[in-house]
Design a protein around this motif. Sequence first.
Motif, PDB file in Angstrom:
ATOM      1  N   SER A  67       0.836  -1.212   0.000  1.00 31.84           N
ATOM      2  CA  SER A  67       0.000   0.000   0.000  1.00 31.84           C
ATOM      3  C   SER A  67       0.867   1.257   0.000  1.00 31.84           C
ATOM      4  N   ILE A  68       1.919   1.247   0.780  1.00 26.41           N
ATOM      5  CA  ILE A  68       2.834   2.392   0.820  1.00 26.41           C
ATOM      6  C   ILE A  68       3.502   2.584  -0.542  1.00 26.41           C
ATOM      7  N   ALA A  69       3.907   1.491  -1.170  1.00 25.67           N
ATOM      8  CA  ALA A  69       4.535   1.572  -2.494  1.00 25.67           C
ATOM      9  C   ALA A  69       3.549   2.144  -3.518  1.00 25.67           C
ATOM     10  N   GLN A  70       2.287   1.730  -3.459  1.00 23.44           N
ATOM     11  CA  GLN A  70       1.274   2.261  -4.366  1.00 23.44           C
ATOM     12  C   GLN A  70       1.086   3.759  -4.138  1.00 23.44           C
ATOM     13  N   TYR A  71       1.065   4.175  -2.891  1.00 23.92           N
ATOM     14  CA  TYR A  71       0.917   5.597  -2.572  1.00 23.92           C
ATOM     15  C   TYR A  71       2.089   6.386  -3.144  1.00 23.92           C
ATOM     16  N   ARG A  72       3.291   5.894  -2.920  1.00 24.33           N
ATOM     17  CA  ARG A  72       4.488   6.602  -3.403  1.00 24.33           C
ATOM     18  C   ARG A  72       4.548   6.633  -4.932  1.00 24.33           C
TER      19      ARG A  72
END
Length: 84
Positions: A67-72
């Motif tokens: 999820s963090i990777a998608q946000y970034r």
Amino acid sequence: MQVVNFTEARNNLKRILDKVTDDADYTVINRRDSSDAVVMGLDYFNSMMETLHLLDTPANAKHLMESIAQYRAGQAKVKNLLDE
């Protein structure tokens, strides 16, 4: 993070407590004849415990990292909340 010795912590306890709660930070207290100790605000502690709990399960940790990777990567979507 701030590091103080025991005497300084004892003499400035209110200032240290105010600082850790106001800044969402922690202070290390060095003790000469014992292990060092850490002082932090309850909100900071609770946040840290929640993070540790969420990362404790490998599947949950993987999901959060994805999820963090998608946000970034700019793949997050803003959604409006319903008014109550």
